[in-house]
Design a protein around this motif. Structure first.
Motif, PDB file in Angstrom:
ATOM      1  N   ARG A  46      -6.657   0.095  -8.938  1.00  0.00           N
ATOM      2  CA  ARG A  46      -5.725  -0.250  -7.854  1.00  0.00           C
ATOM      3  C   ARG A  46      -5.637   0.865  -6.820  1.00  0.00           C
ATOM      4  O   ARG A  46      -5.095   0.671  -5.740  1.00  0.00           O
ATOM      5  N   ALA A  47      -6.154   2.045  -7.162  1.00  0.00           N
ATOM      6  CA  ALA A  47      -6.165   3.176  -6.229  1.00  0.00           C
ATOM      7  C   ALA A  47      -7.552   3.287  -5.610  1.00  0.00           C
ATOM      8  O   ALA A  47      -8.558   3.136  -6.288  1.00  0.00           O
ATOM      9  N   ASN A  48      -7.603   3.548  -4.302  1.00  0.00           N
ATOM     10  CA  ASN A  48      -8.902   3.685  -3.641  1.00  0.00           C
ATOM     11  C   ASN A  48      -9.264   5.152  -3.469  1.00  0.00           C
ATOM     12  O   ASN A  48      -8.536   6.053  -3.898  1.00  0.00           O
ATOM     13  N   GLN A  49     -10.383   5.424  -2.823  1.00  0.00           N
ATOM     14  CA  GLN A  49     -10.897   6.787  -2.670  1.00  0.00           C
ATOM     15  C   GLN A  49      -9.964   7.688  -1.861  1.00  0.00           C
ATOM     16  O   GLN A  49      -9.935   8.893  -2.063  1.00  0.00           O
ATOM     17  N   ARG A 100       0.866  -1.193   0.000  1.00  0.00           N
ATOM     18  CA  ARG A 100       0.000   0.000   0.000  1.00  0.00           C
ATOM     19  C   ARG A 100       0.894   1.233   0.000  1.00  0.00           C
ATOM     20  O   ARG A 100       1.772   1.375   0.844  1.00  0.00           O
ATOM     21  N   PHE A 101       0.656   2.111  -0.992  1.00  0.00           N
ATOM     22  CA  PHE A 101       1.432   3.342  -1.109  1.00  0.00           C
ATOM     23  C   PHE A 101       0.478   4.516  -0.998  1.00  0.00           C
ATOM     24  O   PHE A 101      -0.443   4.672  -1.791  1.00  0.00           O
ATOM     25  N   ASP A 102       0.712   5.361   0.011  1.00  0.00           N
ATOM     26  CA  ASP A 102      -0.149   6.515   0.244  1.00  0.00           C
ATOM     27  C   ASP A 102       0.291   7.668  -0.660  1.00  0.00           C
ATOM     28  O   ASP A 102       1.094   8.515  -0.276  1.00  0.00           O
ATOM     29  N   ALA A 103      -0.244   7.678  -1.875  1.00  0.00           N
ATOM     30  CA  ALA A 103       0.145   8.693  -2.868  1.00  0.00           C
ATOM     31  C   ALA A 103      -0.389  10.065  -2.491  1.00  0.00           C
ATOM     32  O   ALA A 103       0.242  11.083  -2.773  1.00  0.00           O
ATOM     33  N   GLU A 104      -1.539  10.109  -1.852  1.00  0.00           N
ATOM     34  CA  GLU A 104      -2.181  11.383  -1.513  1.00  0.00           C
ATOM     35  C   GLU A 104      -1.337  12.217  -0.556  1.00  0.00           C
ATOM     36  O   GLU A 104      -1.303  13.435  -0.644  1.00  0.00           O
ATOM     37  N   HIS A 105      -0.618  11.558   0.363  1.00  0.00           N
ATOM     38  CA  HIS A 105       0.150  12.290   1.376  1.00  0.00           C
ATOM     39  C   HIS A 105       1.662  12.188   1.165  1.00  0.00           C
ATOM     40  O   HIS A 105       2.425  12.517   2.067  1.00  0.00           O
ATOM     41  N   CYS A 106       2.084  11.731   0.002  1.00  0.00           N
ATOM     42  CA  CYS A 106       3.514  11.587  -0.276  1.00  0.00           C
ATOM     43  C   CYS A 106       4.092  12.938  -0.691  1.00  0.00           C
ATOM     44  O   CYS A 106       3.652  13.551  -1.661  1.00  0.00           O
ATOM     45  N   ALA A 107       5.095  13.396   0.038  1.00  0.00           N
ATOM     46  CA  ALA A 107       5.696  14.697  -0.232  1.00  0.00           C
ATOM     47  C   ALA A 107       6.611  14.663  -1.453  1.00  0.00           C
ATOM     48  O   ALA A 107       6.882  15.706  -2.053  1.00  0.00           O
ATOM     49  N   ALA A 108       7.095  13.493  -1.843  1.00  0.00           N
ATOM     50  CA  ALA A 108       8.034  13.396  -2.959  1.00  0.00           C
ATOM     51  C   ALA A 108       7.358  13.573  -4.316  1.00  0.00           C
ATOM     52  O   ALA A 108       8.034  13.855  -5.302  1.00  0.00           O
ATOM     53  N   LEU A 109       6.040  13.423  -4.368  1.00  0.00           N
ATOM     54  CA  LEU A 109       5.311  13.532  -5.638  1.00  0.00           C
ATOM     55  C   LEU A 109       4.782  14.939  -5.842  1.00  0.00           C
ATOM     56  O   LEU A 109       4.230  15.540  -4.922  1.00  0.00           O
ATOM     57  N   LEU A 158      -0.467   9.502 -11.421  1.00  0.00           N
ATOM     58  CA  LEU A 158      -0.272   8.200 -10.778  1.00  0.00           C
ATOM     59  C   LEU A 158      -1.608   7.565 -10.424  1.00  0.00           C
ATOM     60  O   LEU A 158      -1.841   6.388 -10.702  1.00  0.00           O
ATOM     61  N   LEU A 159      -2.497   8.348  -9.824  1.00  0.00           N
ATOM     62  CA  LEU A 159      -3.797   7.801  -9.440  1.00  0.00           C
ATOM     63  C   LEU A 159      -4.620   7.426 -10.671  1.00  0.00           C
ATOM     64  O   LEU A 159      -5.368   6.454 -10.651  1.00  0.00           O
ATOM     65  N   GLN A 160      -4.429   8.176 -11.746  1.00  0.00           N
ATOM     66  CA  GLN A 160      -5.137   7.846 -12.984  1.00  0.00           C
ATOM     67  C   GLN A 160      -4.564   6.573 -13.597  1.00  0.00           C
ATOM     68  O   GLN A 160      -5.315   5.698 -14.048  1.00  0.00           O
ATOM     69  N   LEU A 161      -3.232   6.432 -13.612  1.00  0.00           N
ATOM     70  CA  LEU A 161      -2.601   5.232 -14.152  1.00  0.00           C
ATOM     71  C   LEU A 161      -2.918   3.997 -13.313  1.00  0.00           C
ATOM     72  O   LEU A 161      -3.062   2.898 -13.849  1.00  0.00           O
TER      73      LEU A 161
END
Length: 139
Positions: free
Chosen positions: A63-66, A39-48, A56-59
């Motif tokens: 596999r990405a949740n709400q 599980r990768f928390d893309a929403e709160h990742c500072a590096a992105l 990323l969420l679109q790709l």
């Protein structure tokens, strides 16, 4: 986690959970948790960057949740370590693809010669079909 020389993810943004794998495997499949659910928390990742996060969420698609968490399940291999490496590699590939800006489409028009070739091909095709359906002369 090292992605590119410019991009390194914080390990706190990645959570790994080992679960039992599905499919064939004899007694091993019932005893050992070899599959990896990353599980990768893309929403709160500072590096992105915000744009890369959106891509990323679109790709990631389903596999990405709400909440903006990308979930990757790896169970291709019979070893826990290889499944873990596979899941991390798939995440890295997704992130690399998300960091590539899509090329802007430049609108173009077909040339006059291209239009002429297309119309000529349509005329020839029409003529061929007309010859097929013609009634024979009974003289």
């Amino acid at each position: 986690m090292y992605i590119t020389p410019d991009l390194v993810l914080d390990e706190r943004d990645i959570e790994e959970k080992f679960v039992r794998s599905s499919g064939p495997g004899g007694q091993n499949v019932n005893k050992v948790s070899t599959a990896v659910e990353l599980r990768f928390d893309a929403e709160h990742c500072a590096a992105l960057s915000p744009a890369a996060r959106t891509r990323l969420l679109q790709l990631a698609g389903r596999r990405a949740n709400q909440e903006g968490v990308v979930v990757i399940r790896a169970e291709r291999f019979r070893s826990q370590d290889r499944n873990r490496q596979d899941a991390r590699r798939r995440l890295a590939d997704l992130i690399i693809r998300a960091h590539q800006r899509p090329k802007r489409r430049v609108a173009t028009k077909p040339s006059r010669a291209a239009k002429a070739r297309r119309l000529d091909a349509k005329t020839r095709r029409s003529h061929t079909k007309r010859l097929r359906s013609a009634k024979p002369d009974l003289d």
